[in-house]
Design an enzyme around this catalytic site. Structure first.
Site, PDB file in Angstrom:
ATOM      1  N   ARG A  21       0.813  -1.217   0.000  1.00  8.21           N
ATOM      2  CA  ARG A  21       0.000   0.000   0.000  1.00  8.21           C
ATOM      3  C   ARG A  21       0.845   1.266   0.000  1.00  8.21           C
ATOM      4  O   ARG A  21       0.389   2.313  -0.412  1.00  8.21           O
ATOM      5  CB  ARG A  21      -0.865   0.049   1.264  1.00  8.21           C
ATOM      6  CG  ARG A  21      -1.973  -0.926   1.298  1.00  8.21           C
ATOM      7  CD  ARG A  21      -2.784  -0.713   2.549  1.00  8.21           C
ATOM      8  NE  ARG A  21      -3.846   0.268   2.353  1.00  8.21           N
ATOM      9  CZ  ARG A  21      -4.631   0.705   3.321  1.00  8.21           C
ATOM     10  NH1 ARG A  21      -4.455   0.292   4.563  1.00  8.21           N
ATOM     11  NH2 ARG A  21      -5.589   1.576   3.081  1.00  8.21           N
ATOM     12  N   PHE A 194      -7.956   1.276   7.461  1.00  7.95           N
ATOM     13  CA  PHE A 194      -8.810   0.299   6.790  1.00  7.95           C
ATOM     14  C   PHE A 194      -9.559   0.891   5.596  1.00  7.95           C
ATOM     15  O   PHE A 194     -10.272   0.189   4.913  1.00  7.95           O
ATOM     16  CB  PHE A 194      -9.790  -0.303   7.804  1.00  7.95           C
ATOM     17  CG  PHE A 194      -9.080  -0.815   9.013  1.00  7.95           C
ATOM     18  CD1 PHE A 194      -8.404  -2.030   8.962  1.00  7.95           C
ATOM     19  CD2 PHE A 194      -9.002  -0.064  10.173  1.00  7.95           C
ATOM     20  CE1 PHE A 194      -7.700  -2.493  10.055  1.00  7.95           C
ATOM     21  CE2 PHE A 194      -8.303  -0.530  11.278  1.00  7.95           C
ATOM     22  CZ  PHE A 194      -7.644  -1.744  11.221  1.00  7.95           C
ATOM     23  N   LYS A 195      -9.386   2.176   5.363  1.00 13.61           N
ATOM     24  CA  LYS A 195     -10.141   2.837   4.308  1.00 13.61           C
ATOM     25  C   LYS A 195      -9.396   2.756   2.957  1.00 13.61           C
ATOM     26  O   LYS A 195      -8.290   2.241   2.890  1.00 13.61           O
ATOM     27  CB  LYS A 195     -10.440   4.276   4.730  1.00 13.61           C
ATOM     28  CG  LYS A 195     -11.267   4.342   6.041  1.00 13.61           C
ATOM     29  CD  LYS A 195     -12.643   3.722   5.885  1.00 13.61           C
ATOM     30  CE  LYS A 195     -13.293   3.259   7.182  1.00 13.61           C
ATOM     31  NZ  LYS A 195     -13.603   4.276   8.155  1.00 13.61           N
ATOM     32  N   HIS A 196     -10.010   3.287   1.892  1.00 16.52           N
ATOM     33  CA  HIS A 196      -9.402   3.188   0.553  1.00 16.52           C
ATOM     34  C   HIS A 196      -7.946   3.662   0.565  1.00 16.52           C
ATOM     35  O   HIS A 196      -7.089   3.072  -0.077  1.00 16.52           O
ATOM     36  CB  HIS A 196     -10.171   4.049  -0.465  1.00 16.52           C
ATOM     37  CG  HIS A 196     -11.554   3.560  -0.776  1.00 16.52           C
ATOM     38  ND1 HIS A 196     -12.617   3.734   0.071  1.00 16.52           N
ATOM     39  CD2 HIS A 196     -12.048   2.909  -1.866  1.00 16.52           C
ATOM     40  CE1 HIS A 196     -13.698   3.212  -0.477  1.00 16.52           C
ATOM     41  NE2 HIS A 196     -13.384   2.707  -1.654  1.00 16.52           N
TER      42      HIS A 196
END
Ligand SMILES: *Cc1c(COP(=O)(O)O)cnc(C)c1O
Length: 413
Positions: A21, A194-196
């Protein structure tokens, strides 16, 4: 074909796609932030640049960075003037973050029931829940999917209510060509892990109203007005405000994450749409509904089982799907949030019934099962799948094949 649940062959035999990420400009921007010799948003450039880039991306005039999505929603409520004894209408299927700010303003959450297939607030029930004490609506766009904003804005304007959009799960979520978070008075986003996109924690408020933007900023910074000409002016605090400031470190990571947002949301949108295409013909399976003119960025994918038509219970379907190698969850949150202890026991501030009895008779506001029957039914019949922007075409094919296999098994048993 025998189900894996009963000893048959598993559908999914390869691992799900994964990826890194934080492999973009995160480290570079973090280093630049540190080299500024300050991590304070007012003196540094990272938070400013984040806000400038995100407002431009969304096509709004003003933005305010916050320490979390919860903080963004609280700041928005503070900015629009929600105060002690006010009622605020919101959704019963959401994160606590939607209601924490309401309660900290000593205002009272009132829950509107949901559309059975979009899982977003039903405008008809919103209007039914309005009283002379209602001040605002916190619209939750659940799982990347837009609520019915035309109807909600029309009701809000007619009743002179403020609208705060909770877009914590809904980056790049569109409603009739407009982005969620740019339609109501203030839109709120989350940068939790935990979001986009993630900055560890963090949040953003968006608005086109200069006065609201000013109040929002001051609300996140102890009520200080850093634009004032003098220190005394800066510290002329008008009312209670917390410290919800974003640091330059969060700003740096968020800025780098923003560069990937479009790709992430497009991946998720394509995945969700293809999944719906792959299962929508199955009797008794209801894919999530995207309203006409809407576009979802699928923070998760939640479909419903009509147990009679599908000839299987939700729980058994969920177990059978898991056995096929598709991790899933029966339902979402354990119950509607008004069934949580804090509400049922009216125990926001232990030892006190505040805020539920401010401006209200002793038993005027109570919370219990049955308040929003559609929302309760959604949680009892839904199956939730995680979605990742790193999932592969093989993953998509396998998820569809597994759902179809389980469905056919029970239909033809
Ligand atoms: C995640 C979330 C929040 C809260 O965001 P935080 O950054 O965790 O404080 C609020 N509302 C919804 C719908 C969420 O999913």
């Amino acid at each position: 074909m025998n189900l894996a649940l009963f000893g048959g062959e598993k559908t999914k035999t390869t691992p799900f796609g994964t990826g890194k990420r934080f492999d973009g400009n995160e480290l570079k921007y973090l280093q630049e932030a540190l080299e500024q010799n300050t991590l304070f948003y007012w003196n540094g450039t990272k938070v400013k640049e984040l806000i400038q880039k995100y407002t431009a991306f969304c096509g709004v005039k003003y933005g305010v960075a916050t320490s979390s999505g919860t903080a963004a929603i609280h700041a928005a409520l503070g900015a629009v003037g929600v105060t002690a004894g006010d009622e605020v209408i919101t959704s019963p299927i959401t994160d606590m973050g939607s209601v924490i700010g309401i309660l900290y303003q000593n205002a009272i959450p009132v829950f509107a029931d949901l559309d059975p297939f979009t899982y977003n607030m039903d405008p008809v029930d919103i209007e039914r829940k309005i009283t002379p004490k209602t001040k605002a609506i916190v619209v939750v766009h659940l799982a990347g999917n837009a609520a019915d904003m035309d109807a909600i804005m029309e009701i809000a304007r007619r009743h002179h209510l403020k609208v705060v959009e909770d877009c914590a799960q809904s980056y790049m979520c569109y409603y009739k060509g407009k982005m969620a978070g740019t339609i109501g008075d203030i839109g709120c986003f989350s940068l939790n892990d935990f979001k986009h996109i993630s900055a560890g924690d963090g949040g953003i408020c968006l608005t086109n109203d200069e006065e609201l933007a000013h109040r929002c900023l001051s609300f996140t910074d102890k009520g200080y007005d850093r634009t004032a000409a003098t220190t005394a002016g800066m510290r002329a605090v008008q009312y209670l405000c917390p410290n919800y400031r974003m640091t330059e470190l969060q700003g740096a990571v968020a800025l780098a994450q923003l560069e990937k947002l479009e790709w992430i949301c497009n991946q998720r949108n394509a995945f969700g749409e293809a999944l719906t295409e792959g299962i929508k013909d199955l009797p008794g399976i209801h894919p999530p509904k995207v309203i006409e003119g809407g576009k979802s960025s699928y923070w998760f994918y939640m479909f419903r089982i009509d147990e009679k038509t599908a000839k299987v219970s939700r729980d058994e379907f969920s177990r059978a799907l898991a056995a096929e190698g598709i991790p899933n969850q029966a339902g979402y949150i354990p119950s509607c949030i008004y069934e949580y202890d804090i509400f049922v026991n009216r125990n926001a501030f232990p030892g006190s019934t505040l805020p539920f009895t401010i401006n209200h008779d002793e038993n005027e506001i109570t919370y219990h099962k049955g308040l929003c029957p559609v929302a309760e039914e959604i949680l009892e019949t839904a199956i939730r799948l995680n979605i990742s922007e790193f999932y592969t075409p093989q993953d998509l094919e396998d998820i569809i094949a597994a759902i179809r296999k389980v469905s056919h098994y029970y239909l033809n048993r």
